[in-house]
Write a protein that holds these residues in place. Structure first.
Motif, PDB file in Angstrom:
ATOM      1  N   GLN A 114       0.848  -1.192   0.000  1.00  0.00           N
ATOM      2  CA  GLN A 114       0.000   0.000   0.000  1.00  0.00           C
ATOM      3  C   GLN A 114       0.885   1.245   0.000  1.00  0.00           C
ATOM      4  N   GLU A 115       0.528   2.209  -0.836  1.00  0.00           N
ATOM      5  CA  GLU A 115       1.266   3.467  -0.909  1.00  0.00           C
ATOM      6  C   GLU A 115       1.126   4.222   0.407  1.00  0.00           C
ATOM      7  N   LYS A 116       2.096   5.089   0.691  1.00  0.00           N
ATOM      8  CA  LYS A 116       2.054   5.857   1.931  1.00  0.00           C
ATOM      9  C   LYS A 116       0.823   6.760   1.999  1.00  0.00           C
ATOM     10  N   TRP A 117       0.434   7.357   0.857  1.00  0.00           N
ATOM     11  CA  TRP A 117      -0.732   8.242   0.852  1.00  0.00           C
ATOM     12  C   TRP A 117      -2.001   7.477   1.200  1.00  0.00           C
ATOM     13  N   GLN A 118      -2.064   6.196   0.797  1.00  0.00           N
ATOM     14  CA  GLN A 118      -3.238   5.387   1.103  1.00  0.00           C
ATOM     15  C   GLN A 118      -3.327   5.114   2.602  1.00  0.00           C
ATOM     16  N   SER A 119      -2.197   4.838   3.219  1.00  0.00           N
ATOM     17  CA  SER A 119      -2.170   4.620   4.673  1.00  0.00           C
ATOM     18  C   SER A 119      -2.595   5.885   5.408  1.00  0.00           C
ATOM     19  N   LEU A 120      -2.072   7.021   4.957  1.00  0.00           N
ATOM     20  CA  LEU A 120      -2.431   8.310   5.564  1.00  0.00           C
ATOM     21  C   LEU A 120      -3.920   8.588   5.429  1.00  0.00           C
ATOM     22  N   LEU A 121      -4.476   8.278   4.263  1.00  0.00           N
ATOM     23  CA  LEU A 121      -5.895   8.501   4.029  1.00  0.00           C
ATOM     24  C   LEU A 121      -6.738   7.612   4.944  1.00  0.00           C
ATOM     25  N   GLY A 122      -6.310   6.365   5.115  1.00  0.00           N
ATOM     26  CA  GLY A 122      -7.002   5.462   6.028  1.00  0.00           C
ATOM     27  C   GLY A 122      -6.957   5.974   7.458  1.00  0.00           C
ATOM     28  N   LEU A 123      -5.819   6.506   7.844  1.00  0.00           N
ATOM     29  CA  LEU A 123      -5.664   7.075   9.186  1.00  0.00           C
ATOM     30  C   LEU A 123      -6.574   8.291   9.371  1.00  0.00           C
ATOM     31  N   ALA A 124      -6.633   9.144   8.360  1.00  0.00           N
ATOM     32  CA  ALA A 124      -7.509  10.319   8.408  1.00  0.00           C
ATOM     33  C   ALA A 124      -8.974   9.892   8.522  1.00  0.00           C
ATOM     34  N   ASN A 125      -9.329   8.814   7.827  1.00  0.00           N
ATOM     35  CA  ASN A 125     -10.692   8.303   7.889  1.00  0.00           C
ATOM     36  C   ASN A 125     -11.023   7.811   9.298  1.00  0.00           C
ATOM     37  N   ARG A 126     -10.105   7.065   9.873  1.00  0.00           N
ATOM     38  CA  ARG A 126     -10.326   6.552  11.235  1.00  0.00           C
ATOM     39  C   ARG A 126     -10.382   7.680  12.257  1.00  0.00           C
ATOM     40  N   ALA A 127      -9.715   8.784  11.948  1.00  0.00           N
ATOM     41  CA  ALA A 127      -9.728   9.946  12.840  1.00  0.00           C
ATOM     42  C   ALA A 127     -10.975  10.817  12.621  1.00  0.00           C
ATOM     43  N   GLY A 128     -11.807  10.437  11.655  1.00  0.00           N
ATOM     44  CA  GLY A 128     -13.019  11.197  11.376  1.00  0.00           C
ATOM     45  C   GLY A 128     -12.770  12.505  10.643  1.00  0.00           C
ATOM     46  N   LYS A 129     -11.697  12.546   9.858  1.00  0.00           N
ATOM     47  CA  LYS A 129     -11.317  13.772   9.162  1.00  0.00           C
ATOM     48  C   LYS A 129     -11.571  13.704   7.663  1.00  0.00           C
ATOM     49  N   LEU A 130     -12.459  12.785   7.224  1.00  0.00           N
ATOM     50  CA  LEU A 130     -12.783  12.641   5.809  1.00  0.00           C
ATOM     51  C   LEU A 130     -14.279  12.735   5.576  1.00  0.00           C
ATOM     52  N   VAL A 131     -14.636  13.208   4.393  1.00  0.00           N
ATOM     53  CA  VAL A 131     -16.021  13.206   3.939  1.00  0.00           C
ATOM     54  C   VAL A 131     -16.006  12.597   2.544  1.00  0.00           C
ATOM     55  N   THR A 132     -16.928  11.663   2.261  1.00  0.00           N
ATOM     56  CA  THR A 132     -16.979  11.050   0.932  1.00  0.00           C
ATOM     57  C   THR A 132     -18.331  11.299   0.293  1.00  0.00           C
ATOM     58  N   GLY A 133     -18.340  11.242  -1.012  1.00  0.00           N
ATOM     59  CA  GLY A 133     -19.576  11.456  -1.754  1.00  0.00           C
ATOM     60  C   GLY A 133     -19.622  12.862  -2.319  1.00  0.00           C
ATOM     61  N   GLU A 134     -20.066  12.968  -3.560  1.00  0.00           N
ATOM     62  CA  GLU A 134     -20.023  14.252  -4.273  1.00  0.00           C
ATOM     63  C   GLU A 134     -20.772  15.372  -3.550  1.00  0.00           C
ATOM     64  N   GLU A 135     -22.013  15.117  -3.139  1.00  0.00           N
ATOM     65  CA  GLU A 135     -22.804  16.173  -2.492  1.00  0.00           C
ATOM     66  C   GLU A 135     -22.194  16.624  -1.172  1.00  0.00           C
ATOM     67  N   LEU A 136     -21.776  15.667  -0.346  1.00  0.00           N
ATOM     68  CA  LEU A 136     -21.184  16.014   0.950  1.00  0.00           C
ATOM     69  C   LEU A 136     -19.859  16.751   0.783  1.00  0.00           C
ATOM     70  N   VAL A 137     -19.066  16.332  -0.188  1.00  0.00           N
ATOM     71  CA  VAL A 137     -17.781  17.004  -0.448  1.00  0.00           C
ATOM     72  C   VAL A 137     -18.020  18.448  -0.887  1.00  0.00           C
TER      73      VAL A 137
END
Length: 105
Positions: free
Chosen positions: A3-26
């Motif tokens: 897994q690329e480093k950016w993918q790990s970071l993104l997973g960590l951000a997701n677990r930290a509740g710092k991501l929003v997904t989906g076109e309308e929500l974004v």
């Protein structure tokens, strides 16, 4: 497959509740100036790409393209995702520096 480093970071951000997904929500996060970085899959639909890129440009939010929707989804432990917004400055800066080092095909 490593897994690329950016993918790990993104997973960590997701677990930290710092991501929003989906076109309308974004788009809502961009308009409320809470999105610090938008990740958009290269295989996103033409209308989705235009909508996200135009809105991000208007609100001065950086957009980074990633390989595809499956890679983006897998990075956060979900099904395919076309667009993700990072709402934390620290995560967004680190992700940008990691993604800037990658040459997409």
């Amino acid at each position: 497959m490593k897994q690329e480093k950016w993918q790990s970071l993104l997973g960590l951000a997701n677990r930290a509740g710092k991501l929003v997904t989906g076109e309308e929500l974004v788009i809502k996060e961009i308009q409320k100036n809470r999105a610090k970085l938008v990740l958009l899959a290269q295989d996103a639909g033409k209308n989705t790409k235009k909508s996200i890129i135009d809105k991000s440009a208007f609100y001065h939010v950086p957009v980074k393209l990633v390989s595809d929707r499956y890679t983006l989804g897998k990075s956060i432990g979900k099904e395919a995702r076309v667009v993700v917004a990072v709402t934390d400055t620290g995560f967004s800066e680190k992700l940008q520096s990691e993604l800037d080092q990658i040459q997409w095909g």
